[in-house]
Design an enzyme around this catalytic site. Structure first.
Site: not given
Length: 763
Positions: A107, A109
């Site tokens: 998890y 960006w």
């Protein structure tokens, strides 16, 4: 040549094989300062340059000395040895425990590129392997997403597109911002962006005469040029304030009965709760005042003002990152419905306008390239913020959105892109949980805390060291991210790493399908191009796109208004809820019989806030906001982030009265602490913070004084050492970081050196 990042498109300037500058995209009217950090971050000493294995794990095998994760040194090995080790571990776990024993919930960006999107790459690889335990939802807006699906039948109000700024400027008289609308957060959008438009949208709305009200403990979470009225409540009291506003609307006959009857369901039952019929407690403005410490007269006046003019409600994502975080979003929906302006130009509501760039833009809907991740045969999953619970309590039951589930027994964690030691709460608890798996495999570009707590670290190339395509669903530009420099050290792309592992496991053809990176880029672009043609958008072929550097998607011809079609014809354009309407009362949620999330918006006091008994010991409420100088923990080593530090520590903003009571001066190093841990930070005194509240941005790299030791003082200022690790409710199980009470004291003695960026490599 162009490249892209989550904070903007840029032109990389390279000299002698080294990135020396990142020039903003010419079409961007308000480029982010974060671009300035890219060169220093790319070439920083904290880069992972070669495959590395935790020393005691290499010497003694899987599961060896898990208590040394975080303190062990690392031994660099060649790629063949590293891939053989990882392939062997995957075989061992799958054979002995099944694919469910692998947690691949990576998890974060990661890259703005759509092909080298780390989470997509690891999911495809693990799905080819036979599947894995996955995660659902996001740390950003888990509670908001789950409640929006139930109450509105869509998450569009959360993720966008939302009502355009141009519609707000032309039609609204008032914008009320719950949790502010900080421009620092509008520097970023997932997948990159070519134009930052939020500042311009706000400026045009202000110039058009729109008034702004900032309901937030932080005054400058609304831009100064808005000249917003500041109402500074206790953190965590937003639901109470909204209920007080609704009570005023009902008691003075200002609510829109016709809209509520035709477009919503359950308002009468909810109104009985608001008026105190069901529980004997009327949710008056005076009642809300006692909880929020806002004047009752201000709450009543705001309700009347909202009813008298076209009003747009903005609710920051941060409000739902708290215990019972579903409630402020649900209450905001009920408030907007009571005002009856949903679907009108410039009216209604939107979530996250101060949390992300592009939600109020005027972009024409267009496809974007995607990398197929294939189907996951494993059904097990967890809500994303429950990773420590899963690792600490295998087999334990839990509830999520009406389902009774159990945590799987995880033996191997595979993390690719992202940094849980940045975004997870109560890091000391996470350290204990992180010791449970027998193997932790991490792909990383820098020696983050997650890499330092891994058993095998594989060096991933940066976005500038490979070809890719950058694209966001909230931006008008798609970018050819052409390789600018050679990979540093022995870094490889995630695709190349997984390709090497797949070949060792006999799964190469299934993973790469006989295509190299360039062929995948062509295929992905062509697929998006064909879908665009179906929507009457003509894009150049791949070669022309690659030469040109970008495709610009035209702006929409008219402003977008969220729920406009639903408002005009609720029968033809039903919402995706059981009733087809806005569910102010949800029979489904009521049927779950959760004591911490009832069938309608409800005030429930959190366990940890300034109204709780714990405030006697820890009398300051810590707000952990997103930073202005980096994206989460990304580029903390970069020049922009480093320039913001106070004596090398993360800044802590505090009201002068609170600082004076503790003998703290501007620039002092302070110890911030509670029962979960302690950190060092640098004091910044400001009257933009209401008394009783401090603010520390997330993202300072975790840097314990004694590495690997649970409870060690963090020298650098990572506030997630202090935040609680508890679910928002049984409904969404989101993170509750914003319910954090602390105390602050001036630090005495020699200040320890920050060592977060020193590679833990044995030479």
């Amino acid at each position: 040549m162009l490249s892209s990042s989550h904070w903007g498109i840029f032109r990389p300037i390279v000299r002698d094989g080294r990135l020396v500058a990142a020039e903003p995209f010419a079409a961007d009217p308000d480029p982010s300062q974060l671009l300035q950090s890219i060169p220093s971050a790319i070439h920083h000493k904290s880069r992972v340059l070669r495959p590395a294995v935790r020393k005691s794990w290499l010497e003694s095998g899987p599961g060896a000395h898990p208590e040394r994760r975080g303190s062990d040194r690392y031994v660099e090995v060649d790629w063949d040895q590293a891939l053989d080790l990882v392939a062997g571990e995957l075989k061992r776990v799958v054979t002995g425990f099944g694919n469910q024993a692998i947690y691949g919930g990576s998890y974060g960006w990661a890259s703005a590129g759509r092909f080298h999107h780390a989470k997509s790459q690891v999911r495809r690889f693990l799905n080819v392997l036979g599947g894995f335990t996955d995660s659902v939802d996001t740390y950003s807006n888990a509670a908001g997403t789950v409640i929006a699906r139930r109450i509105l039948g869509t998450i569009q109000a959360i993720d966008g597109p939302g009502t355009s700024w141009s519609s707000i400027a032309a039609n609204a008289g008032l914008v009320v911002m719950f949790g502010g609308m900080p421009l620092r957060n509008t520097q970023i959008t997932v997948g990159g962006l070519g134009e930052h438009t939020s500042r311009d949208g706000l400026e045009k709305a202000k110039a058009a005469g729109v008034a702004f009200v900032n309901v937030c403990p932080i005054r400058d979470d609304a831009a100064a040029f808005l000249d917003a009225e500041w109402l500074a409540p206790r953190p965590g009291s937003d639901t109470a304030i909204m209920l007080g506003l609704i009570h005023t609307l009902i008691s003075e006959g200002l609510h829109d009965r016709e809209f509520l009857a035709s477009h919503a369901t359950g308002f009468e039952r909810f109104a009985d709760y608001v008026m105190g019929v069901t529980d004997g407690v009327p949710k008056t403005a005076q009642w809300a005042s006692g909880l929020s410490e806002l004047p009752a007269e201000a709450i009543c006046a705001l309700a009347r003002r909202m009813a008298a003019t076209r009003t747009f409600l903005v609710v920051n994502w941060s409000l739902q990152r708290s215990e019972h975080g579903e409630q402020p979003f649900w209450a905001a929906i009920a408030l907007a419905a009571a005002l009856g302006q949903l679907g009108l130009p410039g009216g209604g509501l939107g979530f996250g306008y101060g949390s992300l760039e592009g939600l109020g833009g005027q972009r024409r809907a267009a496809p974007r390239p995607t990398f197929p991740t294939l189907r996951n045969p494993v059904e097990a999953f967890i809500p994303v913020a429950r990773i420590a619970d899963m690792l600490l309590s295998p087999g334990a039951p839990f509830q999520y959105d009406g389902r009774d589930l159990a945590y799987p027994d995880i033996r191997l964690v595979y993390w690719c892109g992202g940094n849980p030691f940045h975004h997870h709460q109560d890091l000391n608890r996470l350290i204990a949980a992180w010791r449970r798996p027998e193997a932790v495999i991490v792909h990383e570009t820098w020696w983050t805390a997650t890499a330092r707590h891994a058993d095998v670290v594989l060096p991933a190339s940066s976005p500038l060291e490979r070809d890719d395509i950058g694209a966001s669903s909230l931006d008008r530009f798609m970018v050819a991210m052409r390789k600018a420099i050679e990979p540093l050290g022995e870094a490889r792309s995630d695709f190349a790493i997984f390709g090497g592992l797949a070949e060792r496991l006999g799964l190469g053809a299934a993973f790469h399908e006989g295509r190299g990176e360039g062929e995948w880029l062509r295929l992905m672009y062509q697929g998006a191009r064909e879908r665009a043609a179906q929507a009457d958008m003509q894009w150049p072929d791949f070669d022309a796109f690659w030469d040109q550097g970008f495709v610009e998607i035209p702006a929409a011809e008219k402003p977008y208004v969220l729920f406009e079609a639903f408002r005009k014809d609720p029968a033809l354009h039903r919402l995706g809820t059981p009733s087809g309407h806005i569910e102010i009362v949800s029979e489904a949620i009521a049927g779950f019989a959760y004591e911490d999330c009832l069938g309608h918006p409800t005030w429930m006091a959190p366990r940890e806030w300034l109204g709780s008994p714990l405030a006697a010991r820890f009398p300051l409420h810590l707000l952990t906001t997103q930073p202005a100088t980096r994206l989460h923990g990304q580029m903390d080593m970069g020049t922009v982030s480093q320039a913001s530090k106070v004596a090398g520590r993360e800044p802590m903003r505090i009201n002068p009265a609170d600082a004076a009571a503790r003998g703290v001066g501007d620039g002092d190093i302070v110890r911030v602490f509670n029962d979960r841990g302690a950190i060092l930070a640098g004091a910044v005194l400001t009257d933009s913070i209401r008394p009783g509240v401090i603010q520390i941005a997330t993202g300072a790299w975790y840097d314990p004084e004694t590495p690997g030791e649970i409870g060690s003082l963090d020298k650098h200022g990572n506030p997630n050492v202090l935040t609680p690790d508890r679910g928002t409710s049984k409904l969404a199980q989101g993170p509750s970081a914003q319910n954090t009470l602390v105390e602050v004291a001036r630090f005495e003695g020699a200040v320890p050196r920050v060592s977060a960026f020193d590679p833990p490599i044995d030479s």
